[in-house]
Design a protein around this motif. Structure first.
Motif, short mmCIF file in Angstrom:
data_model
loop_
_atom_site.label_atom_id
_atom_site.label_comp_id
_atom_site.label_asym_id
_atom_site.label_seq_id
_atom_site.Cartn_x
_atom_site.Cartn_y
_atom_site.Cartn_z
N ARG A 1 -9.34 8.75 5.07
CA ARG A 1 -9.39 9.83 4.08
C ARG A 1 -8.80 9.43 2.73
N GLY A 2 -8.09 8.28 2.68
CA GLY A 2 -7.62 7.81 1.38
C GLY A 2 -6.36 6.98 1.46
N ILE A 3 -6.35 5.87 0.73
CA ILE A 3 -5.18 4.99 0.65
C ILE A 3 -5.21 4.30 -0.71
N VAL A 4 -4.06 3.83 -1.14
CA VAL A 4 -3.93 3.09 -2.40
C VAL A 4 -3.23 1.77 -2.08
N HIS A 5 -3.71 0.67 -2.67
CA HIS A 5 -3.04 -0.61 -2.43
C HIS A 5 -3.16 -1.53 -3.62
N SER A 6 -2.33 -2.56 -3.62
CA SER A 6 -2.38 -3.62 -4.63
C SER A 6 -2.41 -4.96 -3.92
N GLU A 7 -2.92 -5.97 -4.62
CA GLU A 7 -2.97 -7.33 -4.09
C GLU A 7 -2.55 -8.28 -5.21
N ARG A 8 -1.49 -9.02 -4.96
CA ARG A 8 -0.96 -9.92 -5.99
C ARG A 8 -0.54 -11.25 -5.37
N THR A 9 -0.48 -12.26 -6.21
CA THR A 9 0.06 -13.55 -5.78
C THR A 9 1.56 -13.40 -5.54
N PRO A 10 2.08 -13.83 -4.39
CA PRO A 10 3.53 -13.76 -4.14
C PRO A 10 4.31 -14.57 -5.17
N GLU A 11 5.56 -14.19 -5.39
CA GLU A 11 6.36 -14.81 -6.46
C GLU A 11 6.52 -16.32 -6.31
N PRO A 12 6.81 -16.88 -5.13
CA PRO A 12 6.95 -18.35 -5.06
C PRO A 12 5.68 -19.08 -5.50
N GLU A 13 4.52 -18.60 -5.05
CA GLU A 13 3.26 -19.22 -5.45
C GLU A 13 2.98 -19.00 -6.93
N ARG A 14 3.37 -17.85 -7.45
CA ARG A 14 3.17 -17.57 -8.88
C ARG A 14 4.01 -18.52 -9.73
N MET A 15 5.22 -18.78 -9.31
CA MET A 15 6.10 -19.66 -10.08
C MET A 15 5.61 -21.10 -10.07
N ASN A 16 5.09 -21.54 -8.92
CA ASN A 16 4.74 -22.95 -8.76
C ASN A 16 3.27 -23.26 -8.99
N ASP B 1 0.82 -1.21 0.00
CA ASP B 1 0.00 0.00 0.00
C ASP B 1 0.85 1.26 0.00
N SER B 2 0.18 2.40 -0.12
CA SER B 2 0.85 3.69 -0.24
C SER B 2 1.46 4.17 1.07
N LEU B 3 1.24 3.45 2.16
CA LEU B 3 1.93 3.74 3.41
C LEU B 3 3.30 3.09 3.46
N GLY B 4 3.56 2.21 2.48
CA GLY B 4 4.81 1.47 2.47
C GLY B 4 4.68 0.08 3.06
N SER B 5 3.47 -0.31 3.45
CA SER B 5 3.26 -1.65 4.00
C SER B 5 3.47 -2.70 2.91
N GLU B 6 4.07 -3.81 3.29
CA GLU B 6 4.23 -4.97 2.41
C GLU B 6 4.05 -6.20 3.27
N GLN B 7 2.95 -6.94 3.07
CA GLN B 7 2.62 -8.03 3.98
C GLN B 7 2.00 -9.20 3.23
N LYS B 8 2.59 -10.36 3.39
CA LYS B 8 2.02 -11.59 2.85
C LYS B 8 1.00 -12.13 3.85
N ILE B 9 -0.19 -12.45 3.36
CA ILE B 9 -1.21 -13.04 4.21
C ILE B 9 -1.40 -14.49 3.80
N VAL B 10 -1.52 -15.37 4.80
CA VAL B 10 -1.72 -16.80 4.57
C VAL B 10 -2.96 -17.23 5.35
N PRO B 11 -3.45 -18.45 5.13
CA PRO B 11 -4.69 -18.88 5.78
C PRO B 11 -4.68 -18.71 7.29
#
Length: 293
Positions: A98-113, A78-88
């Motif tokens: 008042r406003g934030i921006v974020h992205s959500e993507r598959t982490p690289e190890p899971e994307r590769m496999n 997110d635009s605060l600089g947070s970077e966090q992997k979430i698992v089950p």
């Protein structure tokens, strides 16, 4: 229909970043359940090797996003600089305020496999006093979330207070949010601890006072009534709701606000790219041409 059920909400299928989701809220019969204004059931979906979930940077105002997974993994930035992997079992709670921006993507190890993704993402509308709060992000591992066992039903309290336990997740109003795992032949008396309540069946079988509930369907309950939830073969169920918010809420695209003016201001700010950047991201989702929901 049971006399304890106010409405039954069926899902609509939507696509978010290469993943089909079943969206239950908002609905014509119930725009909110307590503070919950949005409810997406993601998957279960198998993502082949080399592919993944790709929700590009996008903005929010006036709400908190709450992510909870049953399978897979998602990387939040997110635009605060947070970077966090979430698992089950974990919970990500992002307060847009008042406003934030974020992205959500598959982490690289899971994307590769290749991987499977299955989970729930909800939006919680903020009370009037907090809709312009400073944006923030918090992550709570599953081991920190309280659990309760009732007659063969294991409840994990994701946010708010219920069944005598309080989750560490920050909330802004009275909130019920729990994942309930029913063993075969188990039952749970859901008391009217909260003003508004919804019951969503993720998988398995469930009845409410003897009335079956379909998978991927939400029952909105009558206030003030105790209702018995029972499963014959076992089930995964989400319980949600809480205190009814004051005033009206408008929702358009990723924005929630108490006035149309706030939404128009956010749309202009996003179009002008004035809401912040997500470090490491170069893409962003343009404002769509869409009528308010």
């Amino acid at each position: 229909m049971s006399t304890s059920i106010k409405a039954v909400l069926k899902p609509h299928v939507r696509d978010i970043g290469n993943l089909a989701v079943r969206r239950v809220l908002p609905a014509m019969a119930a725009r909110l359940v307590g503070p919950f204004i949005f409810f997406d059931h993601m998957g279960p979906a198998t993502l082949p090797a080399g592919t993944g979930l790709d929700v590009r940077p996008h903005p929010h105002i006036g709400l908190a996003t709450v992510t909870y997974l049953f399978e897979g993994a998602i990387m939040h930035r997110d635009s605060l600089g947070s970077e966090q992997k979430i698992v089950p079992g974990d919970v990500n709670w992002m307060t847009a305020g008042r406003g934030i921006v974020h992205s959500e993507r598959t982490p690289e190890p899971e994307r590769m496999n290749g991987s499977t993704v299955h989970g729930i993402q909800t939006w919680v509308a903020l009370p009037l006093a907090d809709e312009d709060a400073e944006p923030s992000f918090e992550h709570h591992p599953g081991a920190t979330l309280p659990e309760v066992e009732r007659n063969g039903v294991v409840l994990r309290i994701i946010a708010g207070q219920s069944f005598g336990k309080t989750a560490p997740t920050r909330t802004f109003s009275g909130t019920l949010y729990a994942a309930a795992h029913f063993s075969p032949g188990s039952a749970l008396a859901l008391e009217p601890e909260h003003e508004e309540r919804g019951v969503y069946l993720v998988d398995g079988d469930l009845s409410l006072d003897g009335v079956p509930l379909d998978i991927a369907t939400m029952a909105v309950l009558i206030p003030g009534e105790t209702i018995t939830l029972a499963s014959t073969k076992g089930a995964t169920v989400m319980l949600l709701g809480g205190e009814k918010l004051e005033g009206e809420r408008f929702i358009e695209w990723n924005f929630v606000a108490s006035s149309r003016e706030k939404i128009e201001q956010a749309k202009l700010a996003w179009t002008n790219q004035e809401m912040g950047k997500v470090p490491g991201e170069t893409e962003w989702i343009p404002l769509p041409e869409r009528k308010p929901r």
